[in-house]
Design a protein around this motif. Structure first.
Motif, PDB file in Angstrom:
ATOM      1  N   VAL A 115      80.160  70.514 103.408  1.00  0.00           N
ATOM      2  CA  VAL A 115      80.919  71.440 102.546  1.00  0.00           C
ATOM      3  C   VAL A 115      82.137  70.756 101.933  1.00  0.00           C
ATOM      4  O   VAL A 115      82.679  69.796 102.488  1.00  0.00           O
ATOM      5  N   LEU A 116      82.554  71.294 100.791  1.00  0.00           N
ATOM      6  CA  LEU A 116      83.800  70.848 100.164  1.00  0.00           C
ATOM      7  C   LEU A 116      84.956  71.173 101.113  1.00  0.00           C
ATOM      8  O   LEU A 116      84.945  72.215 101.769  1.00  0.00           O
ATOM      9  N   VAL A 117      85.937  70.299 101.161  1.00  0.00           N
ATOM     10  CA  VAL A 117      87.131  70.590 101.969  1.00  0.00           C
ATOM     11  C   VAL A 117      87.930  71.685 101.254  1.00  0.00           C
ATOM     12  O   VAL A 117      88.245  71.541 100.071  1.00  0.00           O
ATOM     13  N   PRO A 118      88.254  72.784 101.925  1.00  0.00           N
ATOM     14  CA  PRO A 118      89.051  73.820 101.265  1.00  0.00           C
ATOM     15  C   PRO A 118      90.416  73.260 100.843  1.00  0.00           C
ATOM     16  O   PRO A 118      91.033  72.506 101.593  1.00  0.00           O
ATOM     17  N   ARG A 119      90.839  73.604  99.618  1.00  0.00           N
ATOM     18  CA  ARG A 119      92.087  73.070  99.060  1.00  0.00           C
ATOM     19  C   ARG A 119      93.170  74.159  99.049  1.00  0.00           C
ATOM     20  O   ARG A 119      92.857  75.333  98.814  1.00  0.00           O
ATOM     21  N   PRO A 120      94.436  73.739  99.191  1.00  0.00           N
ATOM     22  CA  PRO A 120      95.527  74.718  99.080  1.00  0.00           C
ATOM     23  C   PRO A 120      95.496  75.460  97.735  1.00  0.00           C
ATOM     24  O   PRO A 120      95.878  76.630  97.672  1.00  0.00           O
TER      25      PRO A 120
ATOM     26  N   SER B 108      85.250  83.215  92.969  1.00  0.00           N
ATOM     27  CA  SER B 108      84.486  81.982  93.122  1.00  0.00           C
ATOM     28  C   SER B 108      85.334  80.747  92.850  1.00  0.00           C
ATOM     29  O   SER B 108      86.139  80.729  91.920  1.00  0.00           O
ATOM     30  N   ASN B 109      85.132  79.750  93.687  1.00  0.00           N
ATOM     31  CA  ASN B 109      85.623  78.402  93.399  1.00  0.00           C
ATOM     32  C   ASN B 109      84.378  77.563  93.166  1.00  0.00           C
ATOM     33  O   ASN B 109      83.875  76.898  94.057  1.00  0.00           O
ATOM     34  N   PRO B 110      83.840  77.618  91.950  1.00  0.00           N
ATOM     35  CA  PRO B 110      82.556  76.947  91.678  1.00  0.00           C
ATOM     36  C   PRO B 110      82.765  75.462  91.390  1.00  0.00           C
ATOM     37  O   PRO B 110      83.905  75.021  91.246  1.00  0.00           O
ATOM     38  N   PRO B 111      81.675  74.699  91.299  1.00  0.00           N
ATOM     39  CA  PRO B 111      81.836  73.322  90.801  1.00  0.00           C
ATOM     40  C   PRO B 111      82.364  73.384  89.370  1.00  0.00           C
ATOM     41  O   PRO B 111      81.877  74.199  88.589  1.00  0.00           O
ATOM     42  N   TYR B 112      83.340  72.534  89.043  1.00  0.00           N
ATOM     43  CA  TYR B 112      83.869  72.606  87.664  1.00  0.00           C
ATOM     44  C   TYR B 112      84.278  71.245  87.110  1.00  0.00           C
ATOM     45  O   TYR B 112      85.011  71.155  86.130  1.00  0.00           O
ATOM     46  N   ILE B 113      83.841  70.184  87.759  1.00  0.00           N
ATOM     47  CA  ILE B 113      84.221  68.860  87.272  1.00  0.00           C
ATOM     48  C   ILE B 113      83.110  68.336  86.355  1.00  0.00           C
ATOM     49  O   ILE B 113      81.924  68.509  86.647  1.00  0.00           O
ATOM     50  N   ALA B 114      83.511  67.715  85.249  1.00  0.00           N
ATOM     51  CA  ALA B 114      82.524  67.154  84.324  1.00  0.00           C
ATOM     52  C   ALA B 114      81.788  66.003  85.001  1.00  0.00           C
ATOM     53  O   ALA B 114      82.382  65.241  85.773  1.00  0.00           O
TER      54      ALA B 114
ATOM     55  N   GLU C 200      77.106  68.456  94.637  1.00  0.00           N
ATOM     56  CA  GLU C 200      76.668  69.740  94.059  1.00  0.00           C
ATOM     57  C   GLU C 200      77.754  70.806  94.144  1.00  0.00           C
ATOM     58  O   GLU C 200      77.671  71.828  93.477  1.00  0.00           O
ATOM     59  N   ALA C 201      78.773  70.555  94.961  1.00  0.00           N
ATOM     60  CA  ALA C 201      79.894  71.501  95.027  1.00  0.00           C
ATOM     61  C   ALA C 201      80.991  71.137  94.035  1.00  0.00           C
ATOM     62  O   ALA C 201      81.985  71.845  93.903  1.00  0.00           O
ATOM     63  N   LEU C 202      80.809  70.017  93.325  1.00  0.00           N
ATOM     64  CA  LEU C 202      81.893  69.510  92.483  1.00  0.00           C
ATOM     65  C   LEU C 202      81.573  69.502  90.989  1.00  0.00           C
ATOM     66  O   LEU C 202      82.419  69.844  90.171  1.00  0.00           O
ATOM     67  N   THR C 203      80.349  69.079  90.618  1.00  0.00           N
ATOM     68  CA  THR C 203      80.084  68.861  89.193  1.00  0.00           C
ATOM     69  C   THR C 203      79.255  69.983  88.579  1.00  0.00           C
ATOM     70  O   THR C 203      78.420  70.603  89.249  1.00  0.00           O
TER      71      THR C 203
ATOM     72  N   LEU D  87      88.141  83.451  88.981  1.00  0.00           N
ATOM     73  CA  LEU D  87      87.549  82.110  89.065  1.00  0.00           C
ATOM     74  C   LEU D  87      88.609  81.033  89.197  1.00  0.00           C
ATOM     75  O   LEU D  87      89.638  81.075  88.503  1.00  0.00           O
ATOM     76  N   GLU D  88      88.328  80.050  90.051  1.00  0.00           N
ATOM     77  CA  GLU D  88      89.119  78.825  90.024  1.00  0.00           C
ATOM     78  C   GLU D  88      88.462  77.888  89.007  1.00  0.00           C
ATOM     79  O   GLU D  88      87.242  77.929  88.816  1.00  0.00           O
ATOM     80  N   HIS D  89      89.278  77.055  88.345  1.00  0.00           N
ATOM     81  CA  HIS D  89      88.720  76.126  87.358  1.00  0.00           C
ATOM     82  C   HIS D  89      89.553  74.855  87.329  1.00  0.00           C
ATOM     83  O   HIS D  89      90.578  74.753  88.008  1.00  0.00           O
TER      84      HIS D  89
HETATM   85  N1  GLN Z   1      89.719  71.178  93.220  1.00  0.00           N
HETATM   86  C1  GLN Z   1      88.765  70.187  93.570  1.00  0.00           C
HETATM   87  C2  GLN Z   1      89.278  68.837  93.131  1.00  0.00           C
HETATM   88  O1  GLN Z   1      89.320  68.485  92.017  1.00  0.00           O
HETATM   89  C3  GLN Z   1      87.418  70.480  92.971  1.00  0.00           C
HETATM   90  C4  GLN Z   1      86.853  71.730  93.484  1.00  0.00           C
HETATM   91  C5  GLN Z   1      85.740  72.259  92.666  1.00  0.00           C
HETATM   92  O2  GLN Z   1      85.075  71.586  91.883  1.00  0.00           O
HETATM   93  N2  GLN Z   1      85.528  73.513  92.811  1.00  0.00           N
HETATM   94  O3  GLN Z   1      89.732  68.085  93.890  1.00  0.00           O
END
Ligand code: GLN
Length: 295
Positions: free
Chosen positions: A96-101, A189-195, A210-213, A241-243
C-alpha cells in the motif's frame, strides 16, 4: 542487497553514528533503532540517556540492514511497519501507499462537511491502507463507512488495520465504483494522480505504482471518479478528492463541467491547493442551469 558482514555489539551512540555515515537522517535512524530494540517511537529520549548501552550483535545487524534500505530510499514506514495517520497507528507495507499528512487535510474537510452525529453514508475510493475510511470511522463512530480498492493486497492490509483498531468498515473489492451500490452523503478519495512520465516517480519507486500514476496527465482516474460518482451521491452529497500540486484548476474545471456546484479547493500543510470538493445536487439542477444559461 549484499549480506551484511557480521558485527559485534555496538553502543547506541555508535549505531546512530553508523546510520549517519550511511546517509540516513538522524530522526529516521533513531526510529529504526527504537524499532529493532522493541521500544516505542516516543522513546527517543531513552536513546540519549542510554547512549553507552550495547545494542546486541544480532539487533545491530538488523538495524544496519534497515539503515541501508532506508539510504536506498525505502520509506521509513515500510521498515518500521507502521505509520501514524490522523491519530491512528496504521500497519503498512509495500502493498500500500504510505499514508501522507497531506491526506489528513482531506479527512478534516470530510469531517467539516459531515454531520457531527447521525448515520451519514461515506465511501472511500482506493482505500489502500484504509487510512481515510478508518480515520473517519474512528472520528465519527455513527458514520456508515464503505471502502473500496481494486487491489486484493491493499484490501488485506486495510482489513487487518480495521480489525486491529476495532473499527467497523465495509470493505469491497472493485475498480472505483464498479462494486458500489446505492448513494452516499460523501465520497472521498486519494486516487493515483501522478503523470506517468513524472520524474518524481523515481523517489516513490518503492511504493505501488498503481496507487500513484494515472495516465499521461495524471487525471485519468480523477476523471472517472468525477463522472461515475454522480450516480452514487445523494442529493446535496459531496465528492472530495485529493490531487497533485498543480492540478487544482483542472480538477475544479472537471467537477464544474460534470455539474458539481459549488466547487472549492483547500490547501495542504505546505499551503498548496491539494483537495477539491464539489457538491452534487442531482441531474435536474444541471438541466435547469443549462436552460438558465441559454436565456
Ligand atoms: N501525494 C503522493 C506523492 O506525491 C501521491 C499520492 C497519490 O498519487 N495519490 O508523494
Amino acid at each position: 542487497m549484499p549480506e551484511s558482514p557480521p558485527v559485534a555489539g555496538i553502543s547506541v551512540a555508535q549505531a546512530l553514528a553508523a546510520a549517519r555515515a550511511l546517509g540516513v537522517e538522524a530522526l529516521d535512524a533513531q526510529l529504526l533503532l527504537l524499532e529493532v530494540l522493541g521500544r516505542s517511537p516516543t522513546e527517543r529520549a531513552w536513546l540519549h540517556a542510554h547512549d553507552t548501552d550495547t545494542v546486541p550483535a544480532a539487533l545491530a545487524q538488523a538495524y544496519l540492514k534497515h539503515c541501508r534500505r532506508r539510504a536506498h530510499g525505502e520509506p521509513l514506514a515500510y521498515l518500521v511497519g507502521s505509520k501514524e495517520f490522523f491519530g491512528l497507528s496504521l500497519r503498512v507495507d509495500a502493498r500500500v501507499l504510505v499514508p501522507r499528512p497531506d491526506t489528513e487535510t482531506l479527512v478534516e474537510w470530510a469531517l467539516d462537511l459531515l454531520p457531527t452525529d447521525g448515520p451519514a453514508r461515506v465511501l472511500d475510493l482506493g482505500t489502500g491502507s484504509g487510512a481515510i475510511a478508518l480515520a473517519l470511522q474512528h472520528s465519527r463512530p455513527a458514520l456508515q463507512v464503505q471502502a473500496v480498492d481494486a487491489s486484493h493486497d491493499a484490501l488485506a492490509v486495510a482489513q487487518a488495520n480495521a480489525q486491529r483498531l476495532g473499527l467497523r468498515v465495509d470493505f469491497r473489492h472493485g475498480h472505483w465504483l464498479d462494486a458500489v451500490e446505492g448513494r452516499f452523503d460523501l465520497i472521498a478519495s486519494n486516487p493515483p494522480y501522478i503523470a506517468e512520465a513524472d520524474p518524481h516517480l523515481e523517489a516513490l519507486r518503492h511504493e505501488p505504482l498503481e496507487a500513484l500514476t494515472a495516465g499521461a496527465d495524471g487525471l485519468d482516474d480523477i476523471r472517472q471518479i468525477i463522472d461515475r460518482s454522480r450516480d452514487h451521491l445523494a442529493e446535496g452529497g459531496w465528492l472530495l478528492l485529493e490531487h497533485g500540486y498543480d492540478q487544482a484548476g483542472a480538477v475544479r474545471q472537471l467537477m464544474t463541467a460534470a455539474g458539481f456546484d459549488p466547487v472549492q479547493s483547500r490547501n495542504d500543510l505546505a499551503q498548496i491547493e491539494r483537495c477539491c470538493a464539489g457538491q452534487w445536487r442531482g441531474r435536474k439542477t444541471i438541466a435547469l442551469k443549462a436552460s438558465d444559461n441559454a436565456n
